[in-house]
Design a protein around this motif. Structure first.
Motif, PDB file in Angstrom:
ATOM      1  N   PHE A 126       0.848  -1.197   0.000  1.00 50.58           N
ATOM      2  CA  PHE A 126       0.000   0.000   0.000  1.00 50.58           C
ATOM      3  C   PHE A 126       0.881   1.243   0.000  1.00 50.58           C
ATOM      4  N   HIS A 135      -4.612   4.424  -0.572  1.00 53.92           N
ATOM      5  CA  HIS A 135      -5.110   3.433  -1.518  1.00 53.92           C
ATOM      6  C   HIS A 135      -4.412   3.626  -2.864  1.00 53.92           C
ATOM      7  N   PRO A 136      -4.364   2.592  -3.662  1.00 44.97           N
ATOM      8  CA  PRO A 136      -4.969   1.272  -3.481  1.00 44.97           C
ATOM      9  C   PRO A 136      -4.120   0.371  -2.592  1.00 44.97           C
TER      10      PRO A 136
END
Length: 193
Positions: A126, A135-136
């Motif tokens: 991450f 994110h992702p």
């Protein structure tokens, strides 16, 4: 380059937004969901979007031929959407699944490529921007069976908490990894410092 399908979670109801935020128009006229999809398609060879059965992809601004996964129980929470997506991709190739959110269109392509470069079957990768996890999240294939059993509205937090030793944090100079759209005021990206 490892094979990593992208999974965009877009079956939620976005109640805090006040309307269907997936259809909200950005400054360029593109829908929020279509912009998020386009960003993923610029980097990932295989991109799937999780929607509700009643959704019309064209009304959401998605192109014809887009890979759609329907989640029958999306109303029960993000965990159900993620599980439906993981089950649909389980038979395919891939070292990891990149789990993206349908309301995050400003993630830099360079950040996505940096995450892909660190992906492996036994890793959970991450981005981190200014000490904040974003994110992702890329879940290595070792974690797919657990993703397939998720329920509720916690998303993948349970899997993350259970496998801290598998975490690989990738520092990025990209506020887009933190910027989701929860209100109409958030439809414009926050400028980089």
């Amino acid at each position: 380059m490892p094979t990593i399908p992208a999974l965009i979670l877009a079956a939620g109801f976005g109640n805090r937004f006040g309307s269907d935020k997936r259809r909200a128009a950005l400054a360029d006229g593109c829908t929020l969901l279509a912009a998020s999809l386009g960003r993923a398609q610029a980097v990932f060879e295989e991109v799937h979007v999780v929607l509700r059965p009643e959704d019309d992809p064209a009304e959401l601004g998605l192109p014809e031929g887009c890979n759609i996964i329907l989640c029958e129980d999306a109303g029960q929470g993000m965990g159900h959407s993620l599980a439906a997506g993981a089950r649909a991709l389980a038979a395919g190739e891939g070292e990891a699944i990149a789990v993206l959110l349908g309301d995050m269109p400003w993630i830099a392509e360079s950040s996505l490529r940096a995450l892909i470069a660190k992906a492996a079957p036994s890793r959970i990768v991450f981005p981190v921007h200014h000490d904040e996890r974003g994110h992702p999240v890329l879940f290595g294939r070792d974690f797919w069976p657990e993703l397939q059993t998720l329920t509720g509205d916690e998303g993948a937090r349970r899997v993350l908490r259970a496998h801290v030793s598998a975490w690989v944090a990738v520092g990025v100079d990209d506020p887009g990894v933190l910027q989701d759209v929860d209100s109409p005021a958030a439809l414009s990206p926050v400028p980089s410092p």
